[in-house]
Design a protein around this motif. Structure first.
Motif, mmCIF file in Angstrom:
data_model
loop_
_atom_site.group_PDB
_atom_site.id
_atom_site.type_symbol
_atom_site.label_atom_id
_atom_site.label_comp_id
_atom_site.label_asym_id
_atom_site.label_seq_id
_atom_site.Cartn_x
_atom_site.Cartn_y
_atom_site.Cartn_z
ATOM 1 N N PHE A 101 0.829 -1.192 0.000
ATOM 2 C CA PHE A 101 0.000 0.000 0.000
ATOM 3 C C PHE A 101 0.867 1.246 0.000
ATOM 4 O O PHE A 101 1.938 1.261 0.577
ATOM 5 C CB PHE A 101 -0.906 0.046 1.241
ATOM 6 C CG PHE A 101 -1.897 -1.062 1.259
ATOM 7 C CD1 PHE A 101 -3.035 -1.002 0.486
ATOM 8 C CD2 PHE A 101 -1.682 -2.178 2.028
ATOM 9 C CE1 PHE A 101 -3.942 -2.037 0.479
ATOM 10 C CE2 PHE A 101 -2.584 -3.221 2.040
ATOM 11 C CZ PHE A 101 -3.719 -3.144 1.253
ATOM 12 N N ILE A 102 0.395 2.275 -0.614
ATOM 13 C CA ILE A 102 1.086 3.559 -0.605
ATOM 14 C C ILE A 102 0.800 4.220 0.736
ATOM 15 O O ILE A 102 -0.317 4.210 1.237
ATOM 16 C CB ILE A 102 0.566 4.442 -1.753
ATOM 17 C CG1 ILE A 102 0.858 3.763 -3.088
ATOM 18 C CG2 ILE A 102 1.162 5.831 -1.691
ATOM 19 C CD1 ILE A 102 0.201 4.417 -4.272
ATOM 20 N N ASP A 103 1.823 4.811 1.340
ATOM 21 C CA ASP A 103 1.639 5.479 2.627
ATOM 22 C C ASP A 103 0.645 6.624 2.503
ATOM 23 O O ASP A 103 0.627 7.357 1.529
ATOM 24 C CB ASP A 103 2.965 6.041 3.141
ATOM 25 C CG ASP A 103 3.899 4.949 3.621
ATOM 26 O OD1 ASP A 103 3.427 3.815 3.815
ATOM 27 O OD2 ASP A 103 5.088 5.240 3.796
ATOM 28 N N GLN A 163 -4.613 6.238 9.766
ATOM 29 C CA GLN A 163 -4.307 4.817 9.681
ATOM 30 C C GLN A 163 -5.421 4.192 8.873
ATOM 31 O O GLN A 163 -6.593 4.334 9.205
ATOM 32 C CB GLN A 163 -4.225 4.167 11.063
ATOM 33 C CG GLN A 163 -2.867 4.294 11.688
ATOM 34 C CD GLN A 163 -2.651 3.224 12.741
ATOM 35 O OE1 GLN A 163 -3.492 3.022 13.597
ATOM 36 N NE2 GLN A 163 -1.524 2.560 12.659
ATOM 37 N N VAL A 164 -5.048 3.538 7.798
ATOM 38 C CA VAL A 164 -6.016 2.895 6.926
ATOM 39 C C VAL A 164 -6.376 1.543 7.525
ATOM 40 O O VAL A 164 -5.496 0.741 7.832
ATOM 41 C CB VAL A 164 -5.434 2.718 5.502
ATOM 42 C CG1 VAL A 164 -6.411 1.973 4.605
ATOM 43 C CG2 VAL A 164 -5.067 4.065 4.914
ATOM 44 N N ARG A 173 3.391 1.496 8.586
ATOM 45 C CA ARG A 173 2.958 1.849 9.948
ATOM 46 C C ARG A 173 1.656 2.639 9.973
ATOM 47 O O ARG A 173 1.010 2.744 11.001
ATOM 48 C CB ARG A 173 4.066 2.586 10.684
ATOM 49 C CG ARG A 173 4.382 3.943 10.109
ATOM 50 C CD ARG A 173 5.520 4.626 10.874
ATOM 51 N NE ARG A 173 5.939 5.813 10.189
ATOM 52 C CZ ARG A 173 6.888 5.852 9.264
ATOM 53 N NH1 ARG A 173 7.512 4.754 8.931
ATOM 54 N NH2 ARG A 173 7.203 6.978 8.670
ATOM 55 N N ASP A 174 1.256 3.194 8.834
ATOM 56 C CA ASP A 174 0.017 3.968 8.802
ATOM 57 C C ASP A 174 -1.179 3.140 8.327
ATOM 58 O O ASP A 174 -2.195 3.675 7.936
ATOM 59 C CB ASP A 174 0.172 5.227 7.958
ATOM 60 C CG ASP A 174 0.795 4.956 6.610
ATOM 61 O OD1 ASP A 174 0.906 3.773 6.230
ATOM 62 O OD2 ASP A 174 1.186 5.920 5.942
ATOM 63 N N ALA A 175 -1.042 1.829 8.398
ATOM 64 C CA ALA A 175 -2.158 0.931 8.097
ATOM 65 C C ALA A 175 -2.236 -0.106 9.211
ATOM 66 O O ALA A 175 -1.235 -0.415 9.847
ATOM 67 C CB ALA A 175 -1.950 0.256 6.750
ATOM 68 N N ARG A 176 -3.437 -0.600 9.452
ATOM 69 C CA ARG A 176 -3.609 -1.625 10.487
ATOM 70 C C ARG A 176 -4.647 -2.631 10.013
ATOM 71 O O ARG A 176 -5.579 -2.281 9.295
ATOM 72 C CB ARG A 176 -4.017 -1.008 11.807
ATOM 73 C CG ARG A 176 -5.419 -0.439 11.814
ATOM 74 C CD ARG A 176 -5.733 0.405 13.054
ATOM 75 N NE ARG A 176 -7.105 0.824 13.074
ATOM 76 C CZ ARG A 176 -7.683 1.661 12.226
ATOM 77 N NH1 ARG A 176 -7.004 2.169 11.249
ATOM 78 N NH2 ARG A 176 -8.958 1.986 12.351
#
Length: 186
Positions: A40-42, A48-49, A68-71
């Motif tokens: 995924f693109i940050d 947080q996606v 780190r910006d996805a969960r």
């Protein structure tokens, strides 16, 4: 160079310094270790996606390296044991029916890691539900399915990506520049 001597972390830097190249060894060294940075693109630092996984088998487990910006917020698998094991490991909600997971507001994007014949249906339904989609290759079984998937992504203004990792990683973008600059290859 021989592949047993290549450190993937610094091979391209060594190439920039003019060391001899071995394209096959480079490709072996890069492999899929860059997948963690390519799925995924940050997004922005304050977001947080929420990601939902459609399938909890072996391939899904290989695709859990998120920025780190996805969960991971949910998983759906028709095999309840697989779903529960994945959910416990990643502290996320478990569904046995992916259609129910697509209704969840906190699932903003999905990873489709099911058997090939499910890719089209699940991608189209995810787009209709307003989710962005990462779908494993092959995109579809037929050309018609592929076209319907593209139509759904466009109609619902969804971001989609097909799992062609070696075309998505930074290392391969840099490698293409070396080839284009005649630094490697003939």
């Amino acid at each position: 160079c021989s592949s047993d001597l290549i450190d993937p972390a610094n091979y391209l830097e060594r190439l920039e310094e003019g060391e001899p190249s071995d394209l096959d060894a480079l490709i072996d060294a890069i492999g899929l270790h860059n997948l963690r940075n390519s799925v995924f693109i940050d997004c922005t630092a304050n977001d947080q996606v929420g990601i939902g996984y459609i399938a909890a088998g072996r391939r899904a487990g290989q695709l859990v390296g998120l920025p780190r910006d996805a969960r991971i917020v949910a998983v759906a698998d028709c095999n309840r044991q697989h779903a529960e094991a994945f959910g416990a490991k990643h502290s996320c909600r478990v569904y046995q029916d992916y259609r129910k997971m697509l209704e969840a507001k906190d699932v903003e994007a999905v990873v489709v890691a099911t058997p090939d014949h499910w890719h089209a249906v699940q991608t189209i339904m995810a787009c209709q539900a307003g989710k962005d989609v990462y779908v494993e290759k092959p995109l579809s079984i037929t050309v018609v399915e592929g076209r319907k998937m593209v139509e759904a992504a466009r109609r619902h203004d969804r971001v989609t990506q097909v799992g062609t990792h070696r075309r998505s990683t930074e290392a391969y973008h840099r490698l293409a520049k070396y080839v284009q600059a005649d630094k490697i290859g003939k």
